[in-house]
Scaffold this motif. Sequence first.
Motif, short mmCIF file in Angstrom:
data_model
loop_
_atom_site.label_atom_id
_atom_site.label_comp_id
_atom_site.label_asym_id
_atom_site.label_seq_id
_atom_site.Cartn_x
_atom_site.Cartn_y
_atom_site.Cartn_z
N GLY A 1 3.85 -3.83 1.26
CA GLY A 1 5.17 -3.25 1.44
C GLY A 1 6.05 -3.53 0.24
N VAL A 2 6.75 -2.51 -0.24
CA VAL A 2 7.60 -2.67 -1.42
C VAL A 2 8.84 -3.48 -1.06
N LEU A 3 9.09 -4.55 -1.85
CA LEU A 3 10.24 -5.41 -1.65
C LEU A 3 11.43 -5.01 -2.50
N GLY A 4 11.17 -4.28 -3.59
CA GLY A 4 12.26 -3.86 -4.45
C GLY A 4 11.87 -3.89 -5.91
N THR A 5 12.71 -3.27 -6.75
CA THR A 5 12.47 -3.15 -8.19
C THR A 5 13.68 -3.67 -8.94
N ARG A 6 13.43 -4.34 -10.06
CA ARG A 6 14.50 -4.83 -10.93
C ARG A 6 14.27 -4.30 -12.35
N ALA B 1 8.15 -5.72 -6.85
CA ALA B 1 7.47 -6.71 -6.01
C ALA B 1 6.99 -6.04 -4.73
N MET B 2 5.77 -6.41 -4.29
CA MET B 2 5.19 -5.88 -3.06
C MET B 2 4.66 -7.03 -2.22
N ALA B 3 4.99 -7.04 -0.94
CA ALA B 3 4.50 -8.07 -0.02
C ALA B 3 3.11 -7.69 0.48
N ARG C 1 0.59 -14.07 -1.83
CA ARG C 1 1.29 -13.28 -0.82
C ARG C 1 2.09 -12.12 -1.40
N THR C 2 2.23 -12.09 -2.72
CA THR C 2 3.04 -11.05 -3.35
C THR C 2 2.32 -10.46 -4.54
N LEU C 3 2.40 -9.14 -4.68
CA LEU C 3 1.83 -8.42 -5.81
C LEU C 3 2.98 -7.85 -6.63
N TYR C 4 2.86 -7.96 -7.97
CA TYR C 4 3.90 -7.46 -8.86
C TYR C 4 3.32 -6.39 -9.77
N ALA C 5 4.14 -5.41 -10.10
CA ALA C 5 3.73 -4.31 -11.00
C ALA C 5 4.84 -4.03 -11.99
N THR D 1 10.24 -15.05 0.12
CA THR D 1 9.80 -13.66 0.33
C THR D 1 8.99 -13.10 -0.83
N GLY D 2 9.11 -13.68 -2.03
CA GLY D 2 8.46 -13.13 -3.22
C GLY D 2 9.27 -12.05 -3.90
#
Length: 402
Positions: A135-140, A125-127, A110-114, A178-179
């Motif tokens: 949809g972009v969930l945010g960056t750390r 993280a992207m949902a 359910r989540t893609l990471y880059a 949420t991922g």
Amino acid sequence: MGAEGTGTQTGSGTGRRRFLGTVAGLGLAAAAGTGLRSLEDTEPAQAPRRPAPRPPRVRPLFLGTYTSVEGGGTGVGYGTYDTRTGQITAGGVVTGVGDPSYLALAPSGRTLYAVNEREQGGVTAMALRPDGPPGVLGTRSTGGAGPCHLSVHPGGRWLLSANYLSGSVAVHPVDRATGALGERTDLVTHSSPPPGPGQDGPHAHQIITAPDGRHVLAVDLGNDTVYTYRLDSSAGKLTQLSYAALRPGAGPRHLTFHPSGDFAYLANEVDNTVVVCRYDRRSGRLTPGAPQPTGTGPGTNYPAQLLVTRDGRFAYLANRGHNSLTRYAVETAGARLRLLDTVPVGGDFPRQIAFSPDQRWLFAANQKSGSVTVFSVDPRTGTLDRTGTPFTAPVPVCVLPR
């Protein structure tokens, strides 16, 4: 990378690669039917039968790129590929994700990471949604420079990343609902052994979890070393247990496990070799064997990555300098690689390769030619046959079929 033409500098320690692209919405297809019995049938009534759903004709595919180079992409590309032909169809781009040079999926799907391969490194993280673009969930922040690889711990609770330029590995918590990613829980810099010949310091290139789930392994090109860690699954902290030293100047880049979990195969970028390593499940220690040829002959090659088939019978190596894929037979229950042949990749600088989930197709992201080539994989012989026309994408450095 540490090789001329990759965007990596092993001597000065500045700028490394850069990149993406294009590719389509997430299409699924299923068919179902019922078979009703005749009212005149004298046998006892039975519940209606439904035939098994047909596999979807198209499946999602994602592309990673560099966004900060001339001719690069604008974010993470998404689209589909045809499961019967391997053909890729463009979809769109998730913008706002800088230099997403490597991608990974959560175990849930359910989540893609880059990674964000920049001086101030990050992970995004992207949902994934069945009815729209990711949809972009945010960056750390990764706490380091030039992150080039990431993976999700099998439990789905932790994201692991490798900072190439600063030679460190990082851990981030994952929100199970949420991922999305939380603030970094650990950052470990590789300080010993000392850098190999021609290297200016450690260069962490990969971090993965062993198949048994007990140990985390980090491959460092600059130190010619593979480190073994234990991950505290409650606190998200790494504890080093051991390290395996390769011969000086090997430049280990990418590690891939045999399905048995007893052996792993290492692609050495600098000295153009592969190595079979024995893996001790109890201690997590790797024991490297003798270096073996890549089948590319003399000259600079920069081998990139190995893949192993699910049945453990064949392995494939991407050769960036030679622009080819090497095929190996895996023998002696995983303890031996026997070189079979090489085939042209049909592009320039195959940076990364990936199987489709059913391993019917092998995709190669060709960084310099701006193309993705697709090969059918013969399950009996392991033979690769290039199919269709290469898919065009700006500076593709990572391809991820689902």
